[in-house]
Design a protein around this motif. Structure first.
Motif, PDB file in Angstrom:
ATOM      1  N   SER A 161      16.498 -54.480  -8.320  1.00 63.08           N
ATOM      2  CA  SER A 161      16.043 -53.988  -9.629  1.00 63.08           C
ATOM      3  C   SER A 161      16.234 -54.778 -10.794  1.00 63.08           C
ATOM      4  CB  SER A 161      16.488 -52.619  -9.905  1.00 63.08           C
ATOM      5  OG  SER A 161      16.345 -52.032 -11.021  1.00 63.08           O
ATOM      6  N   ASP A 162      15.076 -55.116 -11.833  1.00 64.11           N
ATOM      7  CA  ASP A 162      15.559 -55.664 -13.092  1.00 64.11           C
ATOM      8  C   ASP A 162      16.480 -54.806 -13.770  1.00 64.11           C
ATOM      9  OD1 ASP A 162      13.517 -57.283 -12.030  1.00 64.11           O
ATOM     10  OD2 ASP A 162      12.030 -57.032 -13.390  1.00 64.11           O
ATOM     11  N   ALA A 163      16.748 -53.681 -13.916  1.00 64.72           N
ATOM     12  CA  ALA A 163      17.297 -53.013 -14.611  1.00 64.72           C
ATOM     13  C   ALA A 163      18.703 -52.243 -13.934  1.00 64.72           C
ATOM     14  CB  ALA A 163      16.726 -51.585 -15.136  1.00 64.72           C
ATOM     15  N   SER A 164      19.185 -53.167 -13.013  1.00 62.95           N
ATOM     16  CA  SER A 164      20.343 -52.622 -12.246  1.00 62.95           C
ATOM     17  C   SER A 164      20.298 -51.257 -11.570  1.00 62.95           C
ATOM     18  CB  SER A 164      21.502 -52.610 -12.988  1.00 62.95           C
ATOM     19  OG  SER A 164      21.915 -53.896 -13.721  1.00 62.95           O
ATOM     20  N   GLY A 165      18.976 -50.766 -11.239  1.00 65.52           N
ATOM     21  CA  GLY A 165      18.877 -49.692 -10.558  1.00 65.52           C
ATOM     22  C   GLY A 165      19.291 -49.771  -8.848  1.00 65.52           C
ATOM     23  N   TRP A 166      19.136 -50.809  -8.398  1.00 65.87           N
ATOM     24  CA  TRP A 166      19.382 -51.030  -6.981  1.00 65.87           C
ATOM     25  C   TRP A 166      19.334 -52.500  -6.656  1.00 65.87           C
ATOM     26  CZ3 TRP A 166      14.425 -50.041  -8.534  1.00 65.87           C
ATOM     27  CH2 TRP A 166      13.335 -50.881  -7.782  1.00 65.87           C
ATOM     28  N   ASP A 167      20.127 -52.773  -5.633  1.00 66.33           N
ATOM     29  CA  ASP A 167      20.185 -54.394  -5.212  1.00 66.33           C
ATOM     30  C   ASP A 167      20.454 -54.028  -3.610  1.00 66.33           C
ATOM     31  OD1 ASP A 167      20.467 -57.043  -4.492  1.00 66.33           O
ATOM     32  OD2 ASP A 167      21.860 -57.114  -5.426  1.00 66.33           O
ATOM     33  N   SER A 168      19.118 -54.500  -2.787  1.00 69.18           N
ATOM     34  CA  SER A 168      19.297 -54.452  -1.411  1.00 69.18           C
ATOM     35  C   SER A 168      20.273 -55.534  -0.564  1.00 69.18           C
ATOM     36  CB  SER A 168      17.861 -54.515  -0.886  1.00 69.18           C
ATOM     37  OG  SER A 168      17.702 -55.993  -1.269  1.00 69.18           O
ATOM     38  N   GLY A 169      20.778 -56.279  -1.554  1.00 69.34           N
ATOM     39  CA  GLY A 169      21.383 -57.454  -0.759  1.00 69.34           C
ATOM     40  C   GLY A 169      20.423 -58.024   0.272  1.00 69.34           C
ATOM     41  N   LEU A 170      20.859 -59.146   0.908  1.00 67.15           N
ATOM     42  CA  LEU A 170      19.955 -60.034   1.584  1.00 67.15           C
ATOM     43  C   LEU A 170      19.288 -59.257   2.691  1.00 67.15           C
ATOM     44  CD1 LEU A 170      21.605 -63.490   1.895  1.00 67.15           C
ATOM     45  CD2 LEU A 170      19.386 -62.950   0.418  1.00 67.15           C
ATOM     46  N   ILE A 171      17.828 -59.160   2.809  1.00 70.84           N
ATOM     47  CA  ILE A 171      17.355 -58.470   3.837  1.00 70.84           C
ATOM     48  C   ILE A 171      16.867 -59.434   5.013  1.00 70.84           C
ATOM     49  CG2 ILE A 171      15.141 -56.958   4.449  1.00 70.84           C
ATOM     50  CD1 ILE A 171      15.049 -56.204   1.493  1.00 70.84           C
ATOM     51  N   SER A 172      17.507 -59.396   5.895  1.00 69.98           N
ATOM     52  CA  SER A 172      17.193 -60.500   6.708  1.00 69.98           C
ATOM     53  C   SER A 172      15.948 -60.566   7.533  1.00 69.98           C
ATOM     54  CB  SER A 172      18.081 -60.385   8.072  1.00 69.98           C
ATOM     55  OG  SER A 172      19.496 -60.607   7.554  1.00 69.98           O
ATOM     56  N   PRO A 173      15.426 -61.628   8.049  1.00 68.78           N
ATOM     57  CA  PRO A 173      14.000 -61.401   8.720  1.00 68.78           C
ATOM     58  C   PRO A 173      14.001 -60.513   9.771  1.00 68.78           C
ATOM     59  CG  PRO A 173      14.428 -63.832   8.707  1.00 68.78           C
ATOM     60  CD  PRO A 173      15.773 -62.818   8.158  1.00 68.78           C
ATOM     61  N   ASN A 174      12.795 -59.796   9.887  1.00 70.07           N
ATOM     62  CA  ASN A 174      12.557 -58.500  10.829  1.00 70.07           C
ATOM     63  C   ASN A 174      13.570 -57.273  10.637  1.00 70.07           C
ATOM     64  OD1 ASN A 174      10.433 -60.067  12.257  1.00 70.07           O
ATOM     65  ND2 ASN A 174      12.112 -61.442  13.105  1.00 70.07           N
ATOM     66  N   THR A 175      13.975 -57.217   9.420  1.00 72.47           N
ATOM     67  CA  THR A 175      14.783 -55.872   9.018  1.00 72.47           C
ATOM     68  C   THR A 175      14.078 -55.344   7.767  1.00 72.47           C
ATOM     69  OG1 THR A 175      16.399 -56.961   7.651  1.00 72.47           O
ATOM     70  CG2 THR A 175      16.845 -56.901  10.218  1.00 72.47           C
ATOM     71  N   SER A 176      14.428 -54.171   7.442  1.00 72.43           N
ATOM     72  CA  SER A 176      13.964 -53.759   6.482  1.00 72.43           C
ATOM     73  C   SER A 176      15.095 -52.948   5.519  1.00 72.43           C
ATOM     74  CB  SER A 176      12.896 -52.472   6.572  1.00 72.43           C
ATOM     75  OG  SER A 176      13.640 -51.277   7.425  1.00 72.43           O
ATOM     76  N   PHE A 177      14.695 -52.378   4.281  1.00 75.34           N
ATOM     77  CA  PHE A 177      15.615 -51.850   3.255  1.00 75.34           C
ATOM     78  C   PHE A 177      14.880 -50.712   2.743  1.00 75.34           C
ATOM     79  CE2 PHE A 177      16.504 -51.372  -1.359  1.00 75.34           C
ATOM     80  CZ  PHE A 177      17.512 -51.075  -1.043  1.00 75.34           C
ATOM     81  N   SER A 178      15.387 -49.468   2.722  1.00 73.06           N
ATOM     82  CA  SER A 178      14.689 -48.032   1.826  1.00 73.06           C
ATOM     83  C   SER A 178      15.381 -47.658   0.784  1.00 73.06           C
ATOM     84  CB  SER A 178      14.431 -47.189   3.106  1.00 73.06           C
ATOM     85  OG  SER A 178      13.691 -47.745   3.982  1.00 73.06           O
ATOM     86  N   ARG A 179      14.761 -47.228  -0.094  1.00 75.68           N
ATOM     87  CA  ARG A 179      15.308 -46.459  -1.116  1.00 75.68           C
ATOM     88  C   ARG A 179      14.627 -45.340  -1.675  1.00 75.68           C
ATOM     89  NH1 ARG A 179      15.585 -45.816  -6.649  1.00 75.68           N
ATOM     90  NH2 ARG A 179      17.624 -46.132  -7.658  1.00 75.68           N
ATOM     91  N   THR A 180      15.086 -44.171  -1.910  1.00 79.68           N
ATOM     92  CA  THR A 180      14.323 -43.094  -2.226  1.00 79.68           C
ATOM     93  C   THR A 180      14.352 -42.964  -4.039  1.00 79.68           C
ATOM     94  OG1 THR A 180      15.049 -42.007  -0.521  1.00 79.68           O
ATOM     95  CG2 THR A 180      14.558 -40.456  -2.341  1.00 79.68           C
ATOM     96  N   PHE A 181      13.048 -42.834  -4.432  1.00 78.21           N
ATOM     97  CA  PHE A 181      12.951 -42.636  -5.924  1.00 78.21           C
ATOM     98  C   PHE A 181      12.765 -41.287  -6.337  1.00 78.21           C
ATOM     99  CE2 PHE A 181      12.093 -47.064  -4.779  1.00 78.21           C
ATOM    100  CZ  PHE A 181      12.219 -47.767  -5.813  1.00 78.21           C
ATOM    101  N   ASP A 182      13.914 -40.566  -6.988  1.00 75.39           N
ATOM    102  CA  ASP A 182      13.889 -39.341  -7.409  1.00 75.39           C
ATOM    103  C   ASP A 182      13.627 -38.933  -8.743  1.00 75.39           C
ATOM    104  OD1 ASP A 182      14.832 -38.299  -5.084  1.00 75.39           O
ATOM    105  OD2 ASP A 182      16.903 -38.991  -5.577  1.00 75.39           O
ATOM    106  N   GLN A 183      13.222 -40.241  -9.627  1.00 79.30           N
ATOM    107  CA  GLN A 183      12.833 -40.169 -11.054  1.00 79.30           C
ATOM    108  C   GLN A 183      11.539 -40.680 -11.064  1.00 79.30           C
ATOM    109  OE1 GLN A 183      14.649 -38.277 -12.970  1.00 79.30           O
ATOM    110  NE2 GLN A 183      15.897 -37.755 -11.545  1.00 79.30           N
ATOM    111  N   PRO A 184      10.603 -40.263 -12.149  1.00 80.34           N
ATOM    112  CA  PRO A 184       9.359 -40.803 -12.508  1.00 80.34           C
ATOM    113  C   PRO A 184       9.422 -42.055 -13.285  1.00 80.34           C
ATOM    114  CG  PRO A 184       9.513 -38.802 -13.663  1.00 80.34           C
ATOM    115  CD  PRO A 184      10.632 -38.746 -12.742  1.00 80.34           C
ATOM    116  N   GLY A 185       8.756 -43.024 -13.229  1.00 81.59           N
ATOM    117  CA  GLY A 185       8.745 -44.172 -13.953  1.00 81.59           C
ATOM    118  C   GLY A 185       8.241 -45.483 -13.581  1.00 81.59           C
TER     119      GLY A 185
END
Length: 121
Positions: free
Chosen positions: A78-102
């Motif tokens: 996130s540009d605004a410190s909302g999240w940071d996945s850390g390194l996502i290795s090849p052939n893996t995924s990262f998920s995040r739920t967005f509860d607020q509009p914007g």
């Protein structure tokens, strides 16, 4: 006796560090599976050093998944410190739920030219 002297501080330190990472409870890193070939509407494919869409629109409460289809690691940060996945290795995924509009702009830390935005309606 010396072990007891270090046991309590070690337990306290462990509990403190666990609390620091509690915000990551809504995110997971899982194998990419078929998401590179058959993405869902809320999937962002990372391929050829680019996020698959410059903008993804989802409804409030949606879970967005970034899947790394490249041969090198990337991040979703996130540009605004909302999240940071850390390194996502090849052939893996990262998920995040967005509860607020914007609008939630993000980038890849190692490759700052990679930029996109999640729009939550």
């Amino acid at each position: 006796m010396p072990i007891r002297r270090f046991l309590l501080p070690a337990l306290v330190l462990g509990a403190a560090l666990a609390g620091c990472f509690s915000e990551r409870s809504t995110v997971t890193e899982t194998p990419a599976g078929e998401l590179c070939d058959n993405p869902t509407a809320s999937t962002v494919r990372i391929r050829n050093f680019a996020f698959g869409a410059a903008e993804i629109r989802v409804s409030r409460g949606s879970r967005v998944t970034w899947v790394n289809c490249d041969a090198v690691a990337h991040t979703s940060t996130s540009d605004a410190s909302g999240w940071d996945s850390g390194l996502i290795s090849p052939n893996t995924s990262f998920s995040r739920t967005f509860d607020q509009p914007g609008r939630f702009p993000y980038h890849c830390e190692p490759h700052p030219g990679m930029q996109a935005v999640v729009v939550v309606e």
